[in-house]
Design an enzyme around this catalytic site. Sequence first.
Site, short mmCIF file in Angstrom:
data_model
loop_
_atom_site.label_atom_id
_atom_site.label_comp_id
_atom_site.label_asym_id
_atom_site.label_seq_id
_atom_site.Cartn_x
_atom_site.Cartn_y
_atom_site.Cartn_z
N HIS A 306 0.86 -1.19 0.00
CA HIS A 306 0.00 0.00 0.00
C HIS A 306 0.89 1.24 0.00
O HIS A 306 1.95 1.25 0.62
CB HIS A 306 -0.89 0.02 1.26
N ASP A 363 -8.06 -5.10 -0.12
CA ASP A 363 -8.52 -5.91 -1.26
C ASP A 363 -8.18 -7.38 -1.13
O ASP A 363 -8.77 -8.22 -1.80
CB ASP A 363 -7.90 -5.35 -2.55
C1 SDX Z 1 -6.15 0.17 -3.01
O1 SDX Z 1 -4.17 4.60 -2.15
C2 SDX Z 1 -5.14 4.03 -1.53
O2 SDX Z 1 -5.52 4.41 -0.45
C3 SDX Z 1 -5.76 2.85 -2.28
C4 SDX Z 1 -6.83 2.07 -1.53
C5 SDX Z 1 -8.06 2.90 -1.29
O3 SDX Z 1 -8.82 2.56 -0.38
O4 SDX Z 1 -8.32 3.81 -2.12
O5 SDX Z 1 -6.32 1.61 -0.30
C6 SDX Z 1 -7.27 0.85 -2.34
O6 SDX Z 1 -5.89 0.47 -4.15
C7 SDX Z 1 -5.32 -0.81 -2.23
C8 SDX Z 1 -4.09 -1.35 -3.05
C9 SDX Z 1 -4.59 -2.44 -3.98
N1 SDX Z 1 -3.57 -2.81 -4.96
C10 SDX Z 1 -2.95 -4.01 -4.89
O7 SDX Z 1 -3.14 -4.85 -4.03
C11 SDX Z 1 -2.01 -4.27 -6.06
C12 SDX Z 1 -0.69 -4.86 -5.54
N2 SDX Z 1 0.01 -3.80 -4.81
C13 SDX Z 1 1.04 -3.06 -5.51
O8 SDX Z 1 0.84 -2.91 -6.86
C14 SDX Z 1 1.54 -1.84 -4.72
O9 SDX Z 1 1.77 -2.26 -3.44
C15 SDX Z 1 0.70 -0.56 -4.72
C16 SDX Z 1 0.42 -0.09 -6.09
C17 SDX Z 1 -0.56 -0.76 -3.97
C18 SDX Z 1 1.53 0.51 -3.99
O10 SDX Z 1 2.73 0.58 -4.63
P1 SDX Z 1 3.69 1.89 -4.47
O11 SDX Z 1 3.39 2.62 -3.22
O12 SDX Z 1 3.65 2.67 -5.74
O13 SDX Z 1 5.08 1.24 -4.24
P2 SDX Z 1 6.01 0.70 -5.40
O14 SDX Z 1 5.20 0.15 -6.53
O15 SDX Z 1 7.00 1.77 -5.69
O16 SDX Z 1 6.70 -0.54 -4.66
C19 SDX Z 1 7.72 -0.30 -3.69
C20 SDX Z 1 8.50 -1.61 -3.64
C21 SDX Z 1 8.96 -2.07 -5.03
O17 SDX Z 1 10.13 -2.86 -4.86
P3 SDX Z 1 11.59 -2.13 -5.19
O18 SDX Z 1 11.52 -1.77 -6.65
O19 SDX Z 1 11.66 -0.92 -4.25
O20 SDX Z 1 12.58 -3.22 -4.85
O21 SDX Z 1 7.67 -2.67 -3.15
C22 SDX Z 1 7.48 -3.65 -4.15
C23 SDX Z 1 7.86 -3.01 -5.47
O22 SDX Z 1 8.31 -3.99 -6.38
N3 SDX Z 1 6.06 -4.03 -4.13
C24 SDX Z 1 5.64 -5.28 -4.34
C25 SDX Z 1 4.24 -5.20 -4.18
N4 SDX Z 1 3.89 -3.94 -3.90
C26 SDX Z 1 5.02 -3.21 -3.88
N5 SDX Z 1 6.28 -6.43 -4.64
C27 SDX Z 1 5.48 -7.52 -4.78
N6 SDX Z 1 4.15 -7.53 -4.65
C28 SDX Z 1 3.49 -6.40 -4.34
N7 SDX Z 1 2.16 -6.42 -4.20
#
Ligand code: SDX
Length: 437
Positions: A306, A363
């Site tokens: 998140h 989610d």
């Molecule tokens: C919602 O914003 C909100 O409040 C949203 C929400 C709401 O109520 O409105 O809460 C609802 O959208 C919840 C989130 C649902 N999405 C998912 O479950 C999809 C999977 N999650 C990821 O795609 C991710 O965690 C995000 C998009 C939710 C957040 O990503 P960020 O903050 O943009 O962080 P990032 O993509 O820059 O990741 C940081 C690091 C990376 O690794 P490095 O490159 O630093 O080594 O964390 C890793 C990412 O690769 N990472 C994950 C991961 N999420 C982040 N690695 C594996 N699996 C994941 N799910």
Amino acid sequence: MAEKATLILDGKTYEFPIITGSEGDKAIDISKLLKETGYITFDPGYVNTGSCISAITYMDGKKGILRYRGIPIEELAEHSTFVETSYLLINGNLPTPDELAAFSGLLNDHSLVHEDMKTFFSSYPRGAHPMGILSSMVNALRAFYPEVPERSQEEELNLTVARLLSKLRTLAAMSYRISRGHRVIYPSHELGYCANFLNMMFDSPVKPYVIDYDVVRALEVFWITSADHEQNCSTSAVRHVGSARVNLYASISAGISALWGPLHGGANQAVIEMLQEIRDSGGDPRPFIERAKDRNDPFRLMGFGHRVYKTYDPRAPIIKKMTDKILTKLGRTDPLLDIAQNLEELVIRDPYFIDHNLYPNVDFHSGILLRAMDVPVNMFPVMFAIGRLPGWIGQWMESMEDPDRKLCRPRQIYLGPTLREYIPRDKRIQMKENGEL
Ligand code: SDX
């Protein structure tokens, strides 16, 4: 003395005010940065950027705190209803019993949609995703319910808010029914907001839907926990589009489109599809966990991580508790739940996920709850949109009333070609042949 941040650029010193929120959150006010320094900031995805000052929702990502208008989400999930929480988010305080009765009555008065909208649905391809249908239907509402000059702006807005809150739910149920070739079930003034939706979704001329008020309560709690979340992607889209002074229907339509994405509200559908893929590949989640950790693999574990929460999403345990209650009540088990539990246990012990502060988000559990309610998986993001609507409305209204409101128009750093001349077509052919293009 007001706190300030000092910036030294090209040998000059600049000072910018520090803004402190009611919970101690702090920001550097750079609203005069470009004018004073000629510099802009660069912040892809606005990870470090506050877009507004808001009084609606407070989140603490480290402590896993979520409050609507100061009230903890745990208390609202325990004691409130979705209509009451909607009133709170939009109006700022919990309603008196009379205010709640009037608000509920207003929603009932506007629960039907124009009959001509049914032709819109029937001309959609059967396989169209309900989020695409919903986004366009909400935009179409403006055409069916245009502004009336005799009404004041406030009357117009209150009417639009009631129409949206009530009709989005009706449109969602209609899109489900028509996509299956079933006749549309109309809302009933005899039923509350959540029970009405379930009845519109599942009633049948041959087998009348029997309303289970434990399922109604589960839906109510799901929508309460979905109702707002400060400046998330879809809420920012609603504010951004609204900043151009476009009507509320069009702004909400933009929010629905943003929420559709699998990284955002579409994640609840993506989680179930991921769990089904794990099941169909033999049930062992470890290969999927390894893929998620591989930076060369774009695969992400859906339902984990998140932008704000770097600990458990406070909504997740609320949803999980409701899911366990409903599955027990209905005497059901869900093989995907066992896979989800196994996946969660492996992930929360994995150093990669611990180091990246990746925990289950709302989610991860909401999909299992919606499955227990027999909601089809492609309707999951629609369910999220119905829940998030009061938050979008409250945030849009707050942005319209913001004394510092401006058209949202970010800048950029340009890294394209520097100045070059137009090359006439015939010369280009020659240059191509000479390998100069
Ligand atoms: C919602 O914003 C909100 O409040 C949203 C929400 C709401 O109520 O409105 O809460 C609802 O959208 C919840 C989130 C649902 N999405 C998912 O479950 C999809 C999977 N999650 C990821 O795609 C991710 O965690 C995000 C998009 C939710 C957040 O990503 P960020 O903050 O943009 O962080 P990032 O993509 O820059 O990741 C940081 C690091 C990376 O690794 P490095 O490159 O630093 O080594 O964390 C890793 C990412 O690769 N990472 C994950 C991961 N999420 C982040 N690695 C594996 N699996 C994941 N799910």
